[in-house]
Scaffold this active site. Structure first.
Site, PDB file in Angstrom:
ATOM      1  CG  ASN A   8     -38.275  69.009  86.789  1.00  0.00           C
ATOM      2  OD1 ASN A   8     -37.949  70.030  87.392  1.00  0.00           O
ATOM      3  ND2 ASN A   8     -38.425  67.837  87.390  1.00  0.00           N
ATOM      4  CD1 TRP A   9     -34.819  73.590  82.954  1.00  0.00           C
ATOM      5  CD2 TRP A   9     -34.586  75.693  83.717  1.00  0.00           C
ATOM      6  NE1 TRP A   9     -34.710  74.422  81.866  1.00  0.00           N
ATOM      7  CE2 TRP A   9     -34.563  75.717  82.297  1.00  0.00           C
ATOM      8  CE3 TRP A   9     -34.459  76.889  84.410  1.00  0.00           C
ATOM      9  CZ2 TRP A   9     -34.413  76.904  81.571  1.00  0.00           C
ATOM     10  CZ3 TRP A   9     -34.306  78.073  83.681  1.00  0.00           C
ATOM     11  CH2 TRP A   9     -34.284  78.067  82.278  1.00  0.00           C
ATOM     12  CE  LYS A  10     -35.145  66.145  87.108  1.00  0.00           C
ATOM     13  NZ  LYS A  10     -34.773  64.755  87.095  1.00  0.00           N
ATOM     14  CG  HIS A  37     -40.081  64.961  89.900  1.00  0.00           C
ATOM     15  ND1 HIS A  37     -38.956  64.298  90.325  1.00  0.00           N
ATOM     16  CD2 HIS A  37     -39.974  65.062  88.549  1.00  0.00           C
ATOM     17  CE1 HIS A  37     -38.196  64.018  89.266  1.00  0.00           C
ATOM     18  NE2 HIS A  37     -38.798  64.476  88.185  1.00  0.00           N
ATOM     19  CD  GLU A  56     -35.303  64.267  90.673  1.00  0.00           C
ATOM     20  OE1 GLU A  56     -35.471  65.498  90.699  1.00  0.00           O
ATOM     21  OE2 GLU A  56     -34.881  63.658  89.665  1.00  0.00           O
ATOM     22  CD  GLU A  98     -40.747  62.669  85.146  1.00  0.00           C
ATOM     23  OE1 GLU A  98     -40.235  63.279  84.211  1.00  0.00           O
ATOM     24  OE2 GLU A  98     -40.480  62.899  86.333  1.00  0.00           O
ATOM     25  N   GLY A 133     -32.689  60.489  84.628  1.00  0.00           N
ATOM     26  CA  GLY A 133     -31.284  60.874  84.802  1.00  0.00           C
ATOM     27  C   GLY A 133     -30.301  59.737  84.608  1.00  0.00           C
ATOM     28  CB  SER A 149     -33.157  59.168  79.782  1.00  0.00           C
ATOM     29  OG  SER A 149     -32.544  59.023  81.045  1.00  0.00           O
ATOM     30  N   GLY A 190     -35.743  66.487  81.837  1.00  0.00           N
ATOM     31  CA  GLY A 190     -34.804  67.031  82.810  1.00  0.00           C
ATOM     32  C   GLY A 190     -33.566  67.549  82.104  1.00  0.00           C
ATOM     33  N   GLY A 191     -32.541  66.712  82.029  1.00  0.00           N
ATOM     34  CA  GLY A 191     -31.226  67.101  81.501  1.00  0.00           C
ATOM     35  C   GLY A 191     -31.272  67.843  80.169  1.00  0.00           C
TER      36      GLY A 191
HETATM   37  P1  13P Z   1     -34.101  63.400  82.817  1.00  0.00           P
HETATM   38  O1  13P Z   1     -34.695  63.868  81.516  1.00  0.00           O
HETATM   39  O2  13P Z   1     -32.835  64.116  83.169  1.00  0.00           O
HETATM   40  O3  13P Z   1     -33.976  61.902  82.856  1.00  0.00           O
HETATM   41  O4  13P Z   1     -35.140  63.813  83.975  1.00  0.00           O
HETATM   42  C1  13P Z   1     -36.457  63.470  83.838  1.00  0.00           C
HETATM   43  C2  13P Z   1     -37.236  64.124  84.894  1.00  0.00           C
HETATM   44  O5  13P Z   1     -37.149  63.789  86.063  1.00  0.00           O
HETATM   45  C3  13P Z   1     -38.139  65.224  84.505  1.00  0.00           C
HETATM   46  O6  13P Z   1     -39.000  65.549  85.538  1.00  0.00           O
END
Ligand code: 13P
Length: 263
Positions: free
Chosen positions: A18-20, A104, A106, A178, A184, A224, A245-246
């Protein structure tokens, strides 16, 4: 929990990134050009990327035969009309996009998504033929108050009761767990914590939908995920992949994650 255990889910592993709100079109294509991955028999790779780069990423992936699916990070539940800022299933399908992420944390935290709006988006997208990965997970306060299962069960409830979703689970509808406190933060759920939540989610699905649908539904872990912890997480029987994510933003870690999946 390092030893590989047989998976409950019969549908194989999904490594999803997920590149956000990261990478414009130029950086997206640079990333894909640098990506060197071999297809895997029992695993799929997918990237959920910003709307603006979907078409070029999908075209690049197709022309270069990358073993990679491209998906959107959100989708409207409506077909068309006065919904400023929204993107519909048919708009995505017109550019060859068949996958969308919904709910998600967020979106729930910063953009007011609720279990009701998540249901609406999910049902609308499924009805129009999209594949949906729906996200659920508890906050730290909820976990500390011993409410993890109650929260997960509430987040799943509407989805498990809906006719369209019931029909789609295990086929076009899958789940990502999640925990919000792990997103994050660098704090990953331990394999035991994750497996406990995943098996609870699977049990909820089994109760409402029966074994065969529950066992066909992928439950991805997100929060993470890195090459240092992914293998242990993947060794858990109810963890069917990662939503990352990251670590999906760097070629090196993303490729490592893919190569950690055992054929
Ligand atoms: P991180 O891997 O950066 O913690 O993000 C997870 C995420 O929200 C994937 O949708």
């Amino acid at each position: 929990m390092t030893k590989s255990t047989a998976k409950v889910c019969t549908n194989g592993i999904l490594l999803a990134g997920n590149w956000k709100m990261n990478f414009g079109k130029k950086e997206t294509l640079q990333f894909l050009e640098a990506l060197r991955i071999a297809p895997q028999l029992n695993a799929q790779m997918r990237l959920y990327i910003p709307f603006l780069s979907l078409e070029s990423a999908r075209n690049f992936s197709e022309v270069n035969s990358l073993p990679l699916q491209i998906g959107a990070q959100n989708i409207s539940g409506e077909k068309s009309g006065a919904f400023t800022g929204e993107v519909s299933a048919s708009m995505l399908q017109e550019i060859g996009i068949e996958h969308a992420l919904v709910g998600h944390s967020e979106r729930r935290q910063f953009f007011g998504e609720t279990n009701e709006s998540v249901l609406k988006r999910t049902v609308g997208a499924l009805t129009q033929g999209m594949e949906v990965l729906v996200c659920i997970g508890e906050t730290l306060t909820e976990r500390n108050a011993d409410q993890t299962e109650a929260i997960l069960s509430t987040q799943l409830k509407l989805l498990l009761a809906d006719t369209v979703c019931k029909e789609a689970f295990g086929k076009k509808l899958h789940v990502a767990y999640e925990p919000v406190w792990a997103i994050g933060t660098g704090v990953t759920a331990s394999p035991e914590q994750a497996e406990t939540a995943h098996s609870f989610i699977r049990a909820q699905m089994t109760e409402k939908l029966g074994y065969s649908i529950a066992n066909a539904t992928r439950i991805l872990y997100g929060g993470s995920v890195t090459p240092a912890n992914f293998k242990e997480l993947l060794a858990c029987p109810n963890i069917d992949g990662g939503l990352v994510g990251g670590a999906s933003l760097k070629i090196e870690s993303w490729t490592q994650l893919w190569n950690l999946i055992e054929a």
